[in-house]
Design an enzyme around this catalytic site. Structure first.
Site, PDB file in Angstrom:
ATOM      1  N   CYS A 139       0.832  -1.207   0.000  1.00 26.25           N
ATOM      2  CA  CYS A 139       0.000   0.000   0.000  1.00 26.25           C
ATOM      3  C   CYS A 139       0.861   1.248   0.000  1.00 26.25           C
ATOM      4  O   CYS A 139       1.412   1.640   1.036  1.00 26.25           O
ATOM      5  CB  CYS A 139      -0.929  -0.012   1.215  1.00 26.25           C
ATOM      6  SG  CYS A 139      -2.018   1.431   1.307  1.00 26.25           S
ATOM      7  N   CYS A 142      -0.543   4.056   2.214  1.00 21.65           N
ATOM      8  CA  CYS A 142      -0.322   3.812   3.639  1.00 21.65           C
ATOM      9  C   CYS A 142       1.123   4.085   4.049  1.00 21.65           C
ATOM     10  O   CYS A 142       1.379   4.682   5.100  1.00 21.65           O
ATOM     11  CB  CYS A 142      -0.659   2.364   3.997  1.00 21.65           C
ATOM     12  SG  CYS A 142      -2.263   1.781   3.449  1.00 21.65           S
ATOM     13  N   ASP A 143       2.074   3.634   3.243  1.00 22.16           N
ATOM     14  CA  ASP A 143       3.466   3.557   3.693  1.00 22.16           C
ATOM     15  C   ASP A 143       4.460   4.410   2.919  1.00 22.16           C
ATOM     16  O   ASP A 143       5.627   4.503   3.307  1.00 22.16           O
ATOM     17  CB  ASP A 143       3.930   2.093   3.637  1.00 22.16           C
ATOM     18  CG  ASP A 143       3.106   1.193   4.538  1.00 22.16           C
ATOM     19  OD1 ASP A 143       2.668   1.669   5.593  1.00 22.16           O
ATOM     20  OD2 ASP A 143       2.893   0.030   4.172  1.00 22.16           O
TER      21      ASP A 143
END
Length: 313
Positions: A139, A142-143
């Site tokens: 992701c 997300c990261d």
């Protein structure tokens, strides 16, 4: 596997899945004074439990995944919703209630909310599982922020790989897309953006054979599928985009999914079977994030209440 029993539990709402979407649905349903059970075969939190740090959920500047899951679970059970272990075998739709068969017994609910999520297709190579969350990610949204000025590998050649690879360039110093073919499968507009981005490079006709590092990703072993040559390439992180699959096997015979298995809903999260809803990553949706799953869950919990009220009229 435990043999299914004939014990029947009657409730208003059964939520299948204890990720963010399911927990939000349970919160809204139970707050509306509906008897609610959250059913899962794992710990509450779903994929959030596998996220080391979350920084894009409103209200928390930075919080660990397990800690956020605990907050969500406490909120979801505050108004009387119960969490129970259950391994669902199949769902039997009815007119005014639906039977959910599990290895522990049968739940008969007026409304069923499916929140079983999805899972990323894995490379299944050495180091992938061990270094998940330690440089291996699925992701970019997300990261990506955690890889400022780093060099990254993106695996894949479809829309997600190319789009997310380009997205990562706003953080990373360089992004190298590794693809097993000699041309991309992504939409042309996405290809053009990647080819015109100075931070994006490509390794063609190649696969990632292993992800290497002790406690953090340090390199990947790359194999050219045409020549058989292998070599190690240093990298700070690996983002894998070779597909995402819905956890929808339990409803595959109900006629509520598309050809790929994603559950189709309207804007009330209702499927084409009255009283059966779907939320979060298992749903046919353009964005799969904690915040969007919570939004789906709140809709389903609210409209499940409206639906149940209509049954008595």
């Amino acid at each position: 596997m435990t043999k299914e029993t004939n014990q029947v539990t009657n409730i208003d709402v059964l939520v299948i899945g204890a990720g963010p979407g399911g927990l939000a649905a349970a919160l809204y349903a139970s707050r509306a004074n509906l008897s609610t059970i959250i059913l899962d075969k794992g710990a509450p939190g779903g994929e959030v439990l596998n996220t080391s740090e979350v920084e894009n959920y409103p209200g928390f500047s930075l919080i660990s995944g397990p800690e956020l899951a605990e907050h969500m679970f406490n909120s979801a059970t505050r108004f009387g919703a119960r969490y129970e272990y259950g391994d669902v075998t199949h769902i039997e739709p009815g007119q005014k209630s639906h039977k959910v068969h599990t290895s522990q017994g049968i739940y008969e609910a007026k409304a069923v909310i499916i929140a079983t999520g999805a899972h990323h297709r894995h490379l299944n190579v050495p180091g992938e599982e061990a270094l998940a969350g330690q440089g291996v990610s699925y992701c970019a949204v997300c990261d990506g922020f955690f890889f400022k000025d780093r060099e990254l590998i993106v695996v894949g050649g479809g829309d997600s790989a190319v789009e997310e690879g380009t997205y990562l360039t706003q953080f990373a110093k360089k992004v190298t897309i590794v693809h097993r073919r000699d041309e991309l499968r992504a939409q042309q507009v996405l290809q053009d953006r990647a080819f015109n981005n100075d931070k994006v490079e490509f390794i063609w006709d190649s696969t990632v054979e292993s992800i290497n590092g002790d406690n953090q990703v340090e390199s990947v072993t790359i194999k050219n599928v045409k020549t058989g040559e292998t070599y190690d390439k240093p990298t700070d992180g690996v983002f894998i985009y070779i597909g995402i699959l819905p956890n929808s096997d339990l409803v595959k015979d109900l006629g509520i999914t598309d050809d790929e298995g994603w559950i189709i809903t309207d804007n009330k999260m209702s499927t084409n079977i009255p009283g059966i809803y779907a939320v979060g990553d298992v749903r046919q949706t353009p964005l799969r994030q904690i915040a969007t799953a919570v939004g789906d869950g709140s809709h389903a919990g609210h409209f499940a209440y409206d639906y149940i009220q209509s049954l008595d009229q």
